[in-house]
Scaffold this motif. Structure first.
Motif, short mmCIF file in Angstrom:
data_model
loop_
_atom_site.label_atom_id
_atom_site.label_comp_id
_atom_site.label_asym_id
_atom_site.label_seq_id
_atom_site.Cartn_x
_atom_site.Cartn_y
_atom_site.Cartn_z
N GLY A 241 0.97 -1.24 0.00
CA GLY A 241 0.16 -0.06 -0.11
C GLY A 241 0.59 1.20 0.10
O GLY A 241 2.14 1.41 0.64
N LYS A 242 0.38 2.37 -0.80
CA LYS A 242 1.20 3.40 -0.86
C LYS A 242 1.43 4.24 0.49
O LYS A 242 2.44 4.83 0.66
N GLY A 278 -2.57 -8.99 8.78
CA GLY A 278 -3.96 -8.47 8.37
C GLY A 278 -4.23 -7.05 7.92
O GLY A 278 -5.21 -6.76 7.99
N ARG A 279 -2.97 -6.52 7.53
CA ARG A 279 -3.19 -5.41 6.77
C ARG A 279 -2.60 -5.44 5.46
O ARG A 279 -1.31 -5.60 5.27
N LEU A 280 -3.41 -5.40 4.27
CA LEU A 280 -3.11 -5.74 3.14
C LEU A 280 -2.18 -6.88 2.90
O LEU A 280 -1.09 -6.83 2.52
N GLN A 281 -2.51 -8.05 3.44
CA GLN A 281 -1.85 -9.40 3.49
C GLN A 281 -2.47 -10.24 2.51
O GLN A 281 -3.65 -10.45 2.67
N TRP A 282 -1.62 -11.05 1.76
CA TRP A 282 -1.91 -11.82 0.79
C TRP A 282 -1.66 -13.31 1.46
O TRP A 282 -0.68 -13.63 2.16
N ILE A 283 -2.80 -14.19 1.44
CA ILE A 283 -2.80 -15.45 2.09
C ILE A 283 -3.01 -16.63 1.16
O ILE A 283 -3.81 -16.37 0.11
N ASN A 284 -2.68 -17.76 1.37
CA ASN A 284 -2.83 -18.70 0.63
C ASN A 284 -3.57 -19.69 1.37
O ASN A 284 -3.31 -20.03 2.62
N TRP A 285 -4.83 -20.00 0.64
CA TRP A 285 -5.99 -20.79 1.12
C TRP A 285 -6.41 -21.89 0.20
O TRP A 285 -7.03 -21.05 -0.74
N ALA A 303 -7.91 3.43 1.50
CA ALA A 303 -6.53 2.96 1.08
C ALA A 303 -6.39 1.35 0.50
O ALA A 303 -5.94 1.19 -0.37
N LEU A 304 -7.67 0.63 1.04
CA LEU A 304 -7.89 -0.61 0.68
C LEU A 304 -8.38 -0.71 -0.74
O LEU A 304 -7.84 -1.40 -1.88
N VAL A 308 -6.36 -2.25 -4.39
CA VAL A 308 -7.26 -3.03 -5.25
C VAL A 308 -7.18 -2.32 -6.86
O VAL A 308 -6.86 -3.17 -7.64
N ASP A 309 -7.57 -1.30 -6.95
CA ASP A 309 -7.48 -0.54 -8.09
C ASP A 309 -6.02 -0.66 -8.83
O ASP A 309 -5.85 -0.75 -9.94
N ASP A 310 -4.97 -0.53 -7.93
CA ASP A 310 -3.67 -0.69 -8.65
C ASP A 310 -3.15 -2.15 -8.84
O ASP A 310 -2.51 -2.40 -9.76
#
Length: 416
Positions: A241-242, A278-285, A303-304, A308-310
């Motif tokens: 995130g910027k 838990g803040r802009l975190q990518w997880i694998n499930w 911010a989220l 997502v747009d970017d």
């Protein structure tokens, strides 16, 4: 029940021989970004080898909110401190959060930490963390009569936005006034200068009135390189995130103004190793990538959505739960784009915070139906919601830090 005010806490701490006056403190308040700033500061100091403590909220359990040199304290240590604190807290009618806060301060005192990085819970002025810390007198010297000086080194106000309306204020000016309450005469304040100008004007005026030196931080240059008294620092954060460049700059400025003895290499290593789940975190499930973010107010939602747009081109499926004191409409208006899907869900009761509960998913469903989404569904829990969300779109879990905690716990359990 949230019962604000510091009078009970001061009585409790006095009965405990004022543990909060036995270490350095950096106190952080604001609407969004507090946790990230605390994480950066503590990671940098850990890279220096400093004996460090950190307190953030909300957390899955009270013990999970305490960080001691990179991990949560042992159950035995935490419960020993809590038992001592509980007697004093019962005597003065302390709230659950005040018990947690006093336990943290007692624990940090017992472990002889060098610096505590403390996040305010709600607002600032009347928060349980806003107690009488020792005044730091070592600026420019760090030692008095050969003994290292300690106390409140600096305060930080991250971005200020409308949140906890009615509890800490009804306007952004009133909310800014409340959050400024953590500031002290002569103690440097690091201020996120990208906040609403109305909030900034309140903070600047009050700082001038009580002689608080202010360091204003705007968005760093795209290079991520900033000038400090330590030298040129590259903000090489891995948090997404910027806005994280700005949060990292706030953290470095808090240590700079707080008179810490650091070097560029230590700062950059600390930034690079900072994590904040838990803040802009990518997880694998289940062989799918899912984005989780604790966004639960307008500023965090913006911010989220920006991230997502970017990062994502196709429609997404939003898996959302929210606390019962929040209106989903504003959050959904910020997040949703035509063609997105919404899955409304809930989170489990929070044992140590019985006043917190999830809004009925039907309220989220009703808000989403008029927003040009491709579909809306209700699932009773995060497990069902994530399974229902598996499809061609990217799933984003958000709306509540409690929901995100459950999501991360589910992923941890499935990985075992």
């Amino acid at each position: 029940m949230i019962k604000l005010g510091v009078e009970r806490m001061e009585l409790v701490l006095r009965a405990l021989a004022d543990p909060q006056k036995k270490f350095n403190v950096i106190h952080v308040a604001g609407t969004n970004g507090k946790g990230s700033v605390c994480a950066y500061i503590s990671s940098i100091l850990a890279a220096k080898g400093v004996n460090i403590g950190r307190f953030t909220s909300p957390a899955r359990t009270p013990r999970d909110g305490v960080w001691l040199n990179g991990s949560v304290p042992s159950i035995r240590l935490y419960e020993d401190c809590r038992a001592v604190v509980h007697t004093a807290c019962e005597r003065f009618g302390a709230t659950a959060f005040e018990v947690e806060t006093a336990t943290m301060l007692e624990l940090f005192s017992r472990r002889h930490i060098h610096t505590a990085v403390i996040e305010a819970g709600v607002g600032g002025r009347d928060d349980a963390t806003n107690v009488s810390y020792k005044r730091y007198r070592g600026r420019g010297n760090r030692k008095i009569n050969g003994v290292e000086e300690f106390g409140l080194r600096s305060t930080v106000l991250t971005s200020i936005d409308l949140d906890h309306i009615g509890l800490i204020g009804n306007t952004i000016e009133e909310i800014a006034d409340n959050k400024f309450g953590i500031c002290r005469t002569g103690v440097p304040l690091i201020l996120d200068a990208t906040s609403d100008e109305r909030a900034l004007n309140v903070v600047r005026k009050k700082a001038s009135e009580i002689d608080v030196p202010v360091v204003e931080i705007t968005d760093p240059p795209s290079s991520g390189i900033i000038s400090t008294r330590f030298g040129q620092v590259k903000l090489n954060t891995h948090l997404l995130g910027k806005h994280q460049l700005r949060n990292a700059a706030l953290a470095v400025a808090a240590l700079d103004a707080g008179d810490y003895d650091l070097d560029v290499d230590t700062i950059e290593r600390g930034l690079a190793t900072t994590t904040w789940p838990g803040r802009l975190q990518w997880i694998n499930w289940k062989q799918r990538k899912i984005l989780v973010d604790g966004a639960h107010n307008d500023g965090a939602a913006r911010a989220l959505r920006s991230y997502v747009d970017d990062s994502l081109r196709d429609p997404v499926v939003w898996i959302i739960a929210m606390s019962n004191n929040r209106d989903p409409s504003n959050l959904l208006r910020i997040l949703i784009r035509p063609g997105d899907r919404v899955i409304a869900t809930s989170f489990l009761p929070i044992a140590h915070m019985p006043w917190v509960s999830a809004v009925d998913p039907i309220v989220i469903e009703n808000s989403a139906r008029g927003m040009n989404v491709s579909s809306v569904a209700i699932c009773n829990n995060i497990d069902a919601a994530m399974k229902h969300g598996l499809g061609n779109e990217t799933a984003v879990v958000c709306g509540s830090l409690y929901l995100v905690d459950e999501c991360l716990s589910l992923v941890e359990q499935d990985a075992k």
